[in-house]
Design a protein around this motif. Structure first.
Motif, short mmCIF file in Angstrom:
data_model
loop_
_atom_site.label_atom_id
_atom_site.label_comp_id
_atom_site.label_asym_id
_atom_site.label_seq_id
_atom_site.Cartn_x
_atom_site.Cartn_y
_atom_site.Cartn_z
N SER A 2 0.83 -1.20 0.00
CA SER A 2 0.00 0.00 0.00
C SER A 2 0.87 1.26 0.00
O SER A 2 1.99 1.27 0.50
N THR A 3 0.32 2.31 -0.58
CA THR A 3 1.00 3.60 -0.61
C THR A 3 0.98 4.23 0.78
O THR A 3 -0.03 4.20 1.48
N TYR A 27 -4.44 2.50 2.15
CA TYR A 27 -3.25 3.34 2.35
C TYR A 27 -2.74 3.21 3.78
O TYR A 27 -3.49 2.89 4.70
N ASP A 69 5.42 7.90 0.76
CA ASP A 69 5.54 7.99 -0.70
C ASP A 69 4.94 9.29 -1.20
O ASP A 69 5.39 9.87 -2.19
N VAL A 70 3.89 9.72 -0.50
CA VAL A 70 3.17 10.95 -0.84
C VAL A 70 3.07 11.81 0.42
O VAL A 70 2.73 11.31 1.49
N GLN A 163 3.20 10.12 -13.82
CA GLN A 163 2.90 9.07 -12.85
C GLN A 163 2.39 9.66 -11.54
O GLN A 163 1.48 9.11 -10.90
N ALA A 164 2.95 10.80 -11.14
CA ALA A 164 2.48 11.46 -9.92
C ALA A 164 1.03 11.90 -10.08
O ALA A 164 0.22 11.77 -9.14
N GLN A 166 -1.25 10.47 -11.91
CA GLN A 166 -2.11 9.29 -11.82
C GLN A 166 -2.28 8.84 -10.36
O GLN A 166 -3.38 8.47 -9.93
N THR A 167 -1.20 8.88 -9.61
CA THR A 167 -1.27 8.50 -8.19
C THR A 167 -2.21 9.42 -7.43
O THR A 167 -3.05 8.97 -6.64
N GLU A 170 -5.87 8.85 -8.08
CA GLU A 170 -6.42 7.74 -7.30
C GLU A 170 -6.80 8.21 -5.89
O GLU A 170 -7.83 7.79 -5.35
#
Length: 218
Positions: A2-3, A27, A69-70, A163-164, A166-167, A170
């Motif tokens: 998971s992120t 998450y 990650d974020v 890619q960022a 798209q993340t 979500e």
């Protein structure tokens, strides 16, 4: 896997709304705020609504950001610079979300010049991070009511890394909104002005802070 998401400023109206919404997804949430009592209350609310939520609190923003990650900076515009300096060394190659709107004291406009935005300024402060503008065109109350008048509220996103984007899309979807990738980071100038306009309209017409943008199309 998971992120992992760090929410810096998790006790504010927006920070707590974002945290509670994302706790419903798959998450690992790391929550940070200056007021530990309020932070504990947010954690308690999340656990009460979702005992299985993968969430914990940190008393220092750099500690929360370390394994993330974020990183979501759920902070006023004026607080971003200080926190950015604190996390700069550990935010390299990570996604950093700017939700702030640089409003003036009367909410009649922005304090930034027309050729920049809060998100672009943050990108300069964090040159090795992937800064994305998101959640700035939605109100905190919208997170519990993301469908207004039968329409799912749109949430606009801007950034330079595909890619960022798209993340973050979500994350926006998990929060209940319809994500719209509006363009690269300079588009955040428009998004911040959209937020200022929505705030002004809400005050003028008494929308009770449950209002949002919707693109209607065929």
């Amino acid at each position: 896997m998971s992120t992992t998401i760090a929410v810096i400023g998790a006790t504010g109206n927006m920070g707590s709304a974002i945290s509670k919404s994302l706790s419903k997804g798959n998450y690992h949430l790391l929550l940070n705020a200056k007021d530990e009592t309020k932070l504990g209350a947010v954690l308690g609310d999340i656990k009460k609504g979702n005992p299985a939520a993968n969430v914990k609190t940190f008393d220092y923003s750099a500690n929360a950001s370390w394994e993330a990650d974020v990183i979501i900076l759920a902070l006023p515009y004026g607080a971003e610079k200080e926190v950015a300096q604190r996390i700069k060394g550990i935010a390299s190659n990570k996604i950093v979300i700017s939700i702030s709107n640089p409003l003036n004291e009367t909410y009649s406009g922005l304090v930034t010049s027309p050729d920049t935005s809060a998100a672009e300024e943050l990108q300069k402060l964090l040159p090795d991070s992937k800064v994305v503008k998101a959640f700035n065109t939605t109100f905190a109350a919208d997170f519990s009511s993301p469908v207004i008048a039968g329409k799912q509220v749109d949430a606009f996103i801007a950034g330079n890394d595909g890619q960022a984007l798209q993340t973050v899309s979500e994350l926006v979807s998990t929060s209940g909104f319809n994500p719209i990738i509006a363009g690269e980071l300079p588009v955040s100038r428009t998004l911040e002005n959209m937020a200022a306009l929505l705030i002004g309209l809400t005050i003028k017409y008494n929308y009770n802070w449950v209002a949002g943008w919707k693109v209607l199309h065929n």
